[in-house]
Design a protein around this motif. Structure first.
Motif, PDB file in Angstrom:
ATOM      1  N   LEU A 127       0.827  -1.204   0.000  1.00 49.40           N
ATOM      2  CA  LEU A 127       0.000   0.000   0.000  1.00 49.40           C
ATOM      3  C   LEU A 127       0.864   1.258   0.000  1.00 49.40           C
ATOM      4  O   LEU A 127       0.545   2.247  -0.659  1.00 49.40           O
ATOM      5  CB  LEU A 127      -0.932   0.005   1.210  1.00 49.40           C
ATOM      6  N   SER A 128       1.967   1.203   0.730  1.00 48.46           N
ATOM      7  CA  SER A 128       2.831   2.385   0.833  1.00 48.46           C
ATOM      8  C   SER A 128       3.531   2.694  -0.486  1.00 48.46           C
ATOM      9  O   SER A 128       3.999   3.816  -0.690  1.00 48.46           O
ATOM     10  CB  SER A 128       3.869   2.188   1.942  1.00 48.46           C
ATOM     11  N   THR A 142       1.936   2.577  -3.281  1.00 47.34           N
ATOM     12  CA  THR A 142       0.879   3.041  -4.172  1.00 47.34           C
ATOM     13  C   THR A 142       0.183   4.293  -3.664  1.00 47.34           C
ATOM     14  O   THR A 142      -0.142   5.189  -4.443  1.00 47.34           O
ATOM     15  CB  THR A 142      -0.171   1.924  -4.354  1.00 47.34           C
ATOM     16  N   TYR A 143      -0.047   4.338  -2.368  1.00 51.98           N
ATOM     17  CA  TYR A 143      -0.883   5.382  -1.793  1.00 51.98           C
ATOM     18  C   TYR A 143      -0.080   6.399  -0.992  1.00 51.98           C
ATOM     19  O   TYR A 143       0.849   6.032  -0.260  1.00 51.98           O
ATOM     20  CB  TYR A 143      -1.928   4.779  -0.850  1.00 51.98           C
ATOM     21  N   GLN A 144      -0.481   7.651  -1.119  1.00 47.30           N
ATOM     22  CA  GLN A 144      -0.088   8.659  -0.137  1.00 47.30           C
ATOM     23  C   GLN A 144      -1.101   8.664   1.002  1.00 47.30           C
ATOM     24  O   GLN A 144      -0.741   8.799   2.169  1.00 47.30           O
ATOM     25  CB  GLN A 144      -0.028  10.044  -0.788  1.00 47.30           C
ATOM     26  N   LYS A 145      -2.369   8.494   0.607  1.00 45.82           N
ATOM     27  CA  LYS A 145      -3.458   8.417   1.580  1.00 45.82           C
ATOM     28  C   LYS A 145      -4.324   7.224   1.197  1.00 45.82           C
ATOM     29  O   LYS A 145      -4.784   7.132   0.063  1.00 45.82           O
ATOM     30  CB  LYS A 145      -4.296   9.704   1.573  1.00 45.82           C
ATOM     31  N   VAL A 146      -4.525   6.314   2.129  1.00 44.95           N
ATOM     32  CA  VAL A 146      -5.279   5.106   1.837  1.00 44.95           C
ATOM     33  C   VAL A 146      -6.616   5.137   2.581  1.00 44.95           C
ATOM     34  O   VAL A 146      -6.657   5.437   3.771  1.00 44.95           O
ATOM     35  CB  VAL A 146      -4.474   3.843   2.215  1.00 44.95           C
ATOM     36  N   ASN A 164       5.594   6.665  -3.143  1.00 47.09           N
ATOM     37  CA  ASN A 164       4.326   7.394  -3.107  1.00 47.09           C
ATOM     38  C   ASN A 164       4.530   8.907  -3.236  1.00 47.09           C
ATOM     39  O   ASN A 164       3.574   9.650  -3.406  1.00 47.09           O
ATOM     40  CB  ASN A 164       3.504   7.050  -1.861  1.00 47.09           C
TER      41      ASN A 164
END
Length: 225
Positions: free
Chosen positions: A144-145, A147-151, A200
């Protein structure tokens, strides 16, 4: 084994004589020790799998399963594939190994919902190795880290398979210890702000040229001239 060898560590045995079938039982015991102590040695486990290739009649199927589970826990390292390559195809066709191969595919493709569903059906295989769920959760957070800045909270919950109220406690811990932050998104939904990294936040990625010390550059000029 000879008594004088007992004082050697398993790592030393592997380094000195990795193809000696006499160390096979020591390596099997070491796999069980890795399970109980929640430690890990890929080199020792690969050595054991190679010895099984030379001594197929001595192969311990449950030991092999534990090696593969520990390898899954090491993702994103490619340990699972390295270990699987050393396991005979007919062994891979056994039900528990087919299950582990499916689980590895789900993890490699970040299909976490399918992974946790499949894992729930096979707890008898996975629960033999303590810390399995925690290791996979750490891997999911790693993915996730990238791909995302904010998940979104729902995406995180599905990826790590944690529900309220345990999720709230998990988030509190991460905010306090891992640099996470919480904020409200559109419609009042909760967003988890993950720590910045070069994936990210691509602007954080260092330029390779910037990382070359000046003295190394100056040494190149006379060569080029």
């Amino acid at each position: 084994m000879a008594k004088e060898q007992l004082s050697y560590t398993v790592e030393q045995l592997v380094a000195v004589n990795p193809y000696n079938p006499d160390i096979l039982s020591d390596l099997e015991n070491y796999v069980n020790e890795q399970v109980s102590s929640q430690t890990y040695s890929l080199d020792a486990n690969l050595c054991l799998l190679r010895l099984y290739q030379f001594e197929p009649e001595r192969m311990n199927i449950q030991i092999v399963a534990r090696i593969l589970i520990k390898a899954l826990m090491a993702m994103p390292a490619p340990d699972f594939s390295l270990c699987l390559f050393l396991i005979p195809e007919q062994v891979q066709l056994e039900e528990q190994f087919k299950t582990l191969i499916v689980l590895s595919h789900y993890l490699e493709t970040a299909r976490f919902h399918q992974f946790w569903d499949e894992a729930a059906k096979n707890r008898s295989i996975l629960d033999v190795v303590p810390g399995f769920d925690k290791a996979v959760q750490n891997y999911a957070i790693h993915v996730l880290s990238l791909t995302y800045q904010k998940v979104p909270r729902a995406v995180l919950a599905e990826a790590i398979n944690i529900e309220v109220p345990s999720l709230d406690k998990f988030l509190e811990y991460q905010v306090a210890n891992s640099g996470w932050a919480l904020e409200r998104g559109q419609g009042g939904s909760q967003l988890i702000v993950l720590p910045r990294n070069e994936f990210n936040h691509p602007e954080l990625k260092k330029n390779t040229a910037d990382s070359i010390p000046l003295e190394h550059v100056t040494r190149i000029f006379p060569i080029l001239s």
